[in-house]
Each structure stands twice: as C-alpha cells, then as structure tokens.
Design a protein around this motif. Structure first.
Motif, PDB file in Angstrom:
ATOM      1  N   GLU A 181       0.862  -1.335  -0.035  1.00 17.35           N
ATOM      2  CA  GLU A 181       0.009  -0.091  -0.050  1.00 17.35           C
ATOM      3  C   GLU A 181       1.044   1.392   0.162  1.00 17.35           C
ATOM      4  N   TYR A 182       0.644   2.082  -1.091  1.00 17.24           N
ATOM      5  CA  TYR A 182       1.347   3.365  -1.124  1.00 17.24           C
ATOM      6  C   TYR A 182       0.305   4.425  -0.969  1.00 17.24           C
ATOM      7  N   ASN A 183       0.678   5.515  -0.150  1.00 16.25           N
ATOM      8  CA  ASN A 183      -0.461   6.697   0.049  1.00 16.25           C
ATOM      9  C   ASN A 183      -1.889   6.130   0.074  1.00 16.25           C
ATOM     10  N   TYR A 184      -2.237   5.057   0.626  1.00 19.13           N
ATOM     11  CA  TYR A 184      -3.505   4.589   0.843  1.00 19.13           C
ATOM     12  C   TYR A 184      -4.155   3.887  -0.315  1.00 19.13           C
ATOM     13  N   SER A 185      -3.355   3.644  -1.353  1.00 14.43           N
ATOM     14  CA  SER A 185      -3.896   2.956  -2.532  1.00 14.43           C
ATOM     15  C   SER A 185      -2.919   1.949  -3.236  1.00 14.43           C
ATOM     16  N   ILE A 186      -3.091   1.323  -4.079  1.00 15.90           N
ATOM     17  CA  ILE A 186      -2.170   0.534  -4.936  1.00 15.90           C
ATOM     18  C   ILE A 186      -0.942   1.200  -5.640  1.00 15.90           C
ATOM     19  N   PRO A 187       0.170   0.534  -5.544  1.00 10.63           N
ATOM     20  CA  PRO A 187       1.072   1.474  -6.545  1.00 10.63           C
ATOM     21  C   PRO A 187       0.986   1.445  -7.875  1.00 10.63           C
ATOM     22  N   GLY A 188       1.687   2.438  -8.331  1.00  5.00           N
ATOM     23  CA  GLY A 188       1.523   2.962  -9.776  1.00  5.00           C
ATOM     24  C   GLY A 188       1.818   1.738 -10.841  1.00  5.00           C
TER      25      GLY A 188
END
Length: 182
Positions: free
Chosen positions: A75-82
């Motif tokens: 989890e990156y910044n409350y979401s999936i990675p780019g």
C-alpha cells in the motif's frame, strides 16, 4: 491449478514478493504458482495499445494461461502502487484476458493495518468493466507489521499468519473448484 501471482511492487526485496514466494513454496503440492513481476512493463499509452511492447504481450500471455490470479500488493499513500495500476491498465485494454478470470488478493506492509486501503481500491479495479474479474469473497489477507513476521531470509515465522494463510488457500481452492463445477 496454475496461479499467476502478480507482485504489485518493483522493489528488489519486496515483502509482498516474499509473501508470494511463501505461498509458492508452501502450497506447491496443490498450486503451481508462477511469480509475475510488473517491473518491465512500459507505461500504458493508448497510442501503442494495439501494438504493445513484447513485455506487455508476455505479461498478458502469463495471465491468460493461468487458471487464476493472486494479486499481492503493498500500500502506497492509501492505494495500490503505480506499477500495479499500470499493469492492470494493460490488462483492461486490447486483449482483455482478465474478464471472468478468478482472482484473490493478499498484501503486506510494515504498517499496522496491512494493505486494507490498497485492497479496497484493487477490488474496485478488478470489478471494472475492462477487467471484470471474479473475486474470492470474504478472505482478506492483510499482513500488517510484516517486518516482524518475516525474517531477513524471507521466511514467514508468525504462526497466526501461517495458520490464516492455510485457511485462505484452502478456501480459495474450494471456491475455485465450485466456480468450475457450475
């Protein structure tokens, strides 16, 4: 059963890669797990959608050839990675190899909540019209504080997590079997 385990991280020593390798090794008598990295995929671009790079064709072929996909995401910044979103974009355009394909999700992070928010976003994407995957219900795997549960050699040693993964893998195998009986 052939499983494509898509790792949503491009980090060399990713905890999510280690989690997927644990599943690959531990359940090798029941699942044929192929680790699929998304590191080499070019950024999705509609200009090259119909003539994608060989890495995109190879990625799609691995997904198409699998009986199911295991998504293993940080989890990156409350979401999936780019890099994971990019991979999903490639799967949702052109040859849409995910439509109707069974999926399940796991994720690990050093945070207390594991990958709760990232998995919520990933579920939304998996249900989108261009992807339309069938998702294992009710078996969320959020491995929080993963750095305390996996040793420096990549061995999972946290018994409650090991026991829970056993349950989820069994649930997935049973669910997948029921999907293909109907």
């Amino acid at each position: 059963m052939k499983i494509a385990a898509v790792i949503g991280s491009n980090r060399k020593n990713s905890y999510n890669l280690k989690l997927a390798e644990y599943v690959q090794k531990t359940f090798k008598d029941r699942l044929d797990v192929e680790i699929v990295r998304v590191n080499d995929l070019p950024f999705y671009n509609e200009d090259i959608e119909l003539t994608p790079d060989q890495s995109v064709l190879d990625f799609r072929a691995k997904i198409a050839g699998a009986d199911a996909v295991l998504w293993v995401t940080p989890e990156y910044n409350y979401s999936i990675p780019g890099v994971l979103k990019n991979a999903l974009d490639w799967l949702s355009r052109g040859d849409r190899v995910m439509i109707g394909k069974p999926s399940w999700i796991m994720g690990a992070s050093m945070g207390l909540l594991g990958t709760v928010r990232a998995q919520e976003h990933l579920r939304d994407i998996l249900f989108s019209p261009g992807v339309s995957s069938v998702l294992l219900p009710g078996n969320e795997v959020y491995v929080g504080l993963v750095h305390e549960k996996i040793d420096k050699d990549g061995n999972l040693h946290h018994e409650p997590t090991i026991e829970f993964l056993n349950v989820v893998v069994n649930n997935f195998i049973n669910w997948h079997g029921k999907l293909h009986k109907n």
